[in-house]
Design a protein around this motif. Structure first.
Motif, PDB file in Angstrom:
ATOM      1  N   PHE A   1     -19.201 -14.386  -6.814  1.00 26.20           N
ATOM      2  CA  PHE A   1     -20.433 -14.972  -7.299  1.00 26.20           C
ATOM      3  C   PHE A   1     -21.282 -14.025  -8.012  1.00 26.20           C
ATOM      4  N   THR A   2     -20.864 -12.652  -7.984  1.00 27.93           N
ATOM      5  CA  THR A   2     -21.889 -11.843  -8.519  1.00 27.93           C
ATOM      6  C   THR A   2     -21.384 -10.817  -9.794  1.00 27.93           C
ATOM      7  N   GLN A   3     -19.999 -10.906  -9.752  1.00 27.72           N
ATOM      8  CA  GLN A   3     -19.601 -10.311 -10.874  1.00 27.72           C
ATOM      9  C   GLN A   3     -18.898 -11.206 -12.115  1.00 27.72           C
ATOM     10  N   ALA A   4     -18.882 -10.536 -13.214  1.00 27.63           N
ATOM     11  CA  ALA A   4     -18.288 -11.185 -14.329  1.00 27.63           C
ATOM     12  C   ALA A   4     -16.700 -11.595 -14.009  1.00 27.63           C
ATOM     13  N   ASP A   5     -16.114 -12.350 -14.699  1.00 26.09           N
ATOM     14  CA  ASP A   5     -14.867 -12.581 -14.581  1.00 26.09           C
ATOM     15  C   ASP A   5     -13.881 -11.500 -14.696  1.00 26.09           C
ATOM     16  N   SER A   6     -14.314 -10.664 -15.601  1.00 25.73           N
ATOM     17  CA  SER A   6     -13.188  -9.630 -15.868  1.00 25.73           C
ATOM     18  C   SER A   6     -13.211  -8.468 -14.770  1.00 25.73           C
ATOM     19  N   LEU A   7     -14.461  -8.586 -13.957  1.00 30.82           N
ATOM     20  CA  LEU A   7     -14.548  -7.600 -13.015  1.00 30.82           C
ATOM     21  C   LEU A   7     -14.316  -8.219 -11.714  1.00 30.82           C
ATOM     22  N   LYS A   8     -14.053  -9.422 -11.461  1.00 30.46           N
ATOM     23  CA  LYS A   8     -13.561  -9.935 -10.246  1.00 30.46           C
ATOM     24  C   LYS A   8     -12.605  -9.440  -9.617  1.00 30.46           C
ATOM     25  N   GLU A   9     -12.392  -9.003  -8.383  1.00 24.67           N
ATOM     26  CA  GLU A   9     -11.352  -8.479  -7.850  1.00 24.67           C
ATOM     27  C   GLU A   9     -10.744  -9.566  -6.567  1.00 24.67           C
ATOM     28  N   ALA A  10      -9.378  -9.194  -6.363  1.00 24.06           N
ATOM     29  CA  ALA A  10      -8.651  -9.882  -5.403  1.00 24.06           C
ATOM     30  C   ALA A  10      -9.389  -9.430  -4.075  1.00 24.06           C
ATOM     31  N   ILE A  11      -8.880  -9.944  -2.852  1.00 20.23           N
ATOM     32  CA  ILE A  11      -9.348  -9.500  -1.424  1.00 20.23           C
ATOM     33  C   ILE A  11      -8.990  -8.143  -1.441  1.00 20.23           C
ATOM     34  N   PRO A  12     -10.075  -7.234  -1.054  1.00 19.32           N
ATOM     35  CA  PRO A  12      -9.940  -5.825  -0.786  1.00 19.32           C
ATOM     36  C   PRO A  12      -8.548  -5.708   0.141  1.00 19.32           C
ATOM     37  N   GLY A  13      -7.874  -4.572  -0.153  1.00 20.18           N
ATOM     38  CA  GLY A  13      -6.850  -4.385   0.738  1.00 20.18           C
ATOM     39  C   GLY A  13      -7.294  -3.664   2.280  1.00 20.18           C
ATOM     40  N   ARG A  14      -6.498  -3.691   3.092  1.00 24.49           N
ATOM     41  CA  ARG A  14      -6.896  -2.898   4.174  1.00 24.49           C
ATOM     42  C   ARG A  14      -6.875  -1.623   4.098  1.00 24.49           C
ATOM     43  N   ARG A  15      -7.991  -1.013   4.902  1.00 23.76           N
ATOM     44  CA  ARG A  15      -8.161   0.515   4.624  1.00 23.76           C
ATOM     45  C   ARG A  15      -7.337   1.202   5.824  1.00 23.76           C
ATOM     46  N   ARG A  16      -6.776   2.265   5.307  1.00 25.47           N
ATOM     47  CA  ARG A  16      -6.203   3.107   6.138  1.00 25.47           C
ATOM     48  C   ARG A  16      -6.759   3.597   7.261  1.00 25.47           C
ATOM     49  N   PHE A  17      -8.207   3.985   6.751  1.00 29.58           N
ATOM     50  CA  PHE A  17      -9.040   4.873   7.829  1.00 29.58           C
ATOM     51  C   PHE A  17      -9.405   3.993   9.046  1.00 29.58           C
ATOM     52  N   ILE A  18      -9.647   2.593   8.623  1.00 29.42           N
ATOM     53  CA  ILE A  18     -10.205   1.582   9.588  1.00 29.42           C
ATOM     54  C   ILE A  18      -8.981   1.580  10.618  1.00 29.42           C
ATOM     55  N   SER A  19      -7.452   1.462  10.332  1.00 28.45           N
ATOM     56  CA  SER A  19      -6.692   1.286  11.124  1.00 28.45           C
ATOM     57  C   SER A  19      -6.385   2.718  11.901  1.00 28.45           C
ATOM     58  N   GLN A  20      -6.829   3.719  11.493  1.00 24.35           N
ATOM     59  CA  GLN A  20      -6.612   4.906  12.060  1.00 24.35           C
ATOM     60  C   GLN A  20      -7.852   4.998  13.280  1.00 24.35           C
ATOM     61  N   VAL A  21      -8.798   4.449  12.950  1.00 24.70           N
ATOM     62  CA  VAL A  21     -10.046   4.483  13.790  1.00 24.70           C
ATOM     63  C   VAL A  21      -9.520   3.582  15.045  1.00 24.70           C
ATOM     64  N   ALA A  22      -9.076   2.452  14.888  1.00 19.64           N
ATOM     65  CA  ALA A  22      -8.610   1.309  15.667  1.00 19.64           C
ATOM     66  C   ALA A  22      -7.677   1.884  16.693  1.00 19.64           C
ATOM     67  N   ILE A  23      -6.857   2.530  16.254  1.00 18.63           N
ATOM     68  CA  ILE A  23      -5.749   3.193  16.924  1.00 18.63           C
ATOM     69  C   ILE A  23      -6.288   4.255  17.917  1.00 18.63           C
ATOM     70  N   GLY A  24      -7.277   5.017  17.308  1.00 21.14           N
ATOM     71  CA  GLY A  24      -7.823   6.205  18.012  1.00 21.14           C
ATOM     72  C   GLY A  24      -8.629   5.426  19.302  1.00 21.14           C
ATOM     73  N   LEU A  25      -9.451   4.469  19.036  1.00 20.43           N
ATOM     74  CA  LEU A  25      -9.972   3.805  20.133  1.00 20.43           C
ATOM     75  C   LEU A  25      -9.218   3.406  21.166  1.00 20.43           C
ATOM     76  N   ALA A  26      -8.166   2.791  20.499  1.00 27.01           N
ATOM     77  CA  ALA A  26      -7.129   2.163  21.615  1.00 27.01           C
ATOM     78  C   ALA A  26      -6.413   3.271  22.545  1.00 27.01           C
ATOM     79  N   ALA A  27      -6.252   4.420  22.020  1.00 28.15           N
ATOM     80  CA  ALA A  27      -5.751   5.315  22.684  1.00 28.15           C
ATOM     81  C   ALA A  27      -6.735   5.938  24.063  1.00 28.15           C
ATOM     82  N   ILE A  28      -7.939   5.434  23.825  1.00 29.25           N
ATOM     83  CA  ILE A  28      -8.809   5.643  25.115  1.00 29.25           C
ATOM     84  C   ILE A  28      -8.349   5.049  26.392  1.00 29.25           C
ATOM     85  N   PRO A  29      -8.283   3.686  26.175  1.00 32.22           N
ATOM     86  CA  PRO A  29      -7.761   2.846  27.556  1.00 32.22           C
ATOM     87  C   PRO A  29      -6.526   3.104  27.898  1.00 32.22           C
TER      88      PRO A  29
END
Length: 411
Positions: free
Chosen positions: A101-129
């Motif tokens: 709703f805020t960008q021009a048609d030429s600037l519209k993006e598809a859904i952002p990809g999953r970030r590797r850093f977030i997955s690393q954080v998730a697995i790091g947190l999961a390692a605690i329990p």
């Protein structure tokens, strides 16, 4: 019931998909992904097999303990990963909507990809329990702690000033698998050199025979000046399995009660005894199990026959909900109640003087340690053994040493 199972199955599938996405985001190595899938599949297959083998006529055994432990090891870390990645998906969704709703048609993006850093954080947190649960199953379940507590009473008889009590609770002998560690714990009890030793119930998980390999060990608990006394807990009534007949259940119950005699403890069944020292005496009251939503065989009136309000009383009652419901405001004035039952859920965080938390506190108001109401106290022991989950995380097995002192509590 079928819809409930379908719902649970869908949730577990989503959790597994999220966990796999996290691994796949971090690495593209095919062999790592294959190993992850194989391990997950084998764990899931064993869990299904383990639960399918559970026999209501047998109750908890080594296999069911391991199955529950494996379930927690498998599910909780993946659940944490799923929550983190779900949060990222919500962020990605809102970012896509705002971008649309805020960008021009030429600037519209598809859904952002999953970030590797977030997955690393998730697995790091999961390692605690994951590591905590593994430690709890291998070391934590026998990480015995002696916890000392001094309690002041202005009306404590003079000759009992300084009296020491060693309390332990919730043995659950059917869960034990290490004779050396149990002997170590018994040695710890003896090292306290207390004036009396009190056991507050649940000697077995279900069957009297569970205690047979441990009788000689527990018989080594030395008898102190005022003796060794015990009561029953909810697991001692054989309520959680199917019996071939009422006669078999009754015979098991009789055998469980006799276990206390075999380890030289006097079992109090809704009765009291007078402890005498010089010209003074105090009353030790023992009730059978009484708990909200649990067996209510305890009879406080019967157990207190012959006692007066002014008598100094120590009450043994397995379930702390009994104190909430009947004891703490009772006109007969029970000075100190000793309980167990909760195990502190065998999971939580305790930093003395700073933090004490366990999920069990949302079920039990009084779940571990000392509590007071209008000069009356309850101490809830965290338990000696373990049940269901074959380990302990943060809430360690406890041997309590309480000293009674005459006088007012110092603020």
């Amino acid at each position: 019931m079928n819809m409930r199972l379908v719902f649970i199955g869908v949730i577990l599938l989503l959790v597994e998909l999220y966990a796999y996405q996290a691994v796949k985001t971090i690495t593209r190595e095919r062999w790592i992904l294959i190993i992850y899938q194989l391990v997950s599949l084998l764990a899931f297959a064993y869990i299904l097999y383990g639960f399918s083998q559970f026999d209501r006529k047998v109750g908890q055994n080594a296999q069911s303990l391991f199955t529950i432990g494996l379930l927690l090891l498998t599910l909780i870390p993946k659940l944490i990963v799923a929550v983190v990645l779900l949060g990222e998906d919500i962020f990605r969704m809102f970012a896509t909507i705002i971008n649309y709703f805020t960008q021009a048609d030429s600037l519209k993006e598809a859904i952002p990809g999953r970030r590797r850093f977030i997955s690393q954080v998730a697995i790091g947190l999961a390692a605690i329990p994951l590591t905590s649960l593994l430690y709890g199953m291998t070391k934590g379940k026998y990480n015995f702690k002696v916890i000392r507590q001094t309690i002041f009473f202005p009306d404590l008889p003079d000759n009992f000033d300084g009296m020491t009590i060693t309390q332990f609770s919730d043995v659950h002998s059917g869960s034990f698998d290490n004779p050396e560690k149990i002997q170590y714990a018994v040695d710890l009890i003896n090292q306290q050199k207390s004036d009396i030793i009190l056991f507050t119930g649940d000697i077995v998980n279900t069957h009297a025979k569970e205690m047979h390999p441990w009788i000689d060990t527990f018989k080594k608990i030395e008898t102190p000046k005022f003796g060794k006394y015990s009561i029953l807990g909810n697991h001692d009534y054989g309520e959680y399995v199917e019996w071939p007949s009422q006669t078999a259940k009754n015979e098991n119950f009789a055998a469980i009660k006799d276990l206390h005699r075999q380890i030289d403890f006097k079992l109090l069944l809704n009765e009291n005894v007078k402890l005498k020292n010089g010209g003074d005496e105090i009353a030790l009251v023992g009730v059978e199990n009484w708990g909200i939503k649990f067996k209510q065989a305890g009879d406080l009136a019967k157990a207190s026959q012959g006692l007066k309000k002014e008598d100094f009383k120590i009450l043994m009652s397995h379930d702390p909900s009994h104190w909430d419901a009947e004891v703490q405001n009772h006109e007969n004035n029970y000075h100190l109640t000793l309980s167990g039952h909760t195990h502190g859920l065998q999971f939580g965080i305790e930093i003395p003087g700073f933090l004490k938390w366990s999920p069990v506190q949302y079920v039990y108001k009084h779940w571990a340690g000392l509590y007071e109401n209008m000069g009356r106290y309850i101490y809830v022991n965290r338990g000696f053994g373990f049940h269901a989950y074959p380990g302990r995380v943060g809430i360690w097995p406890e041997i309590t040493v309480i000293q009674l002192k005459k006088g007012e509590r110092v603020a």
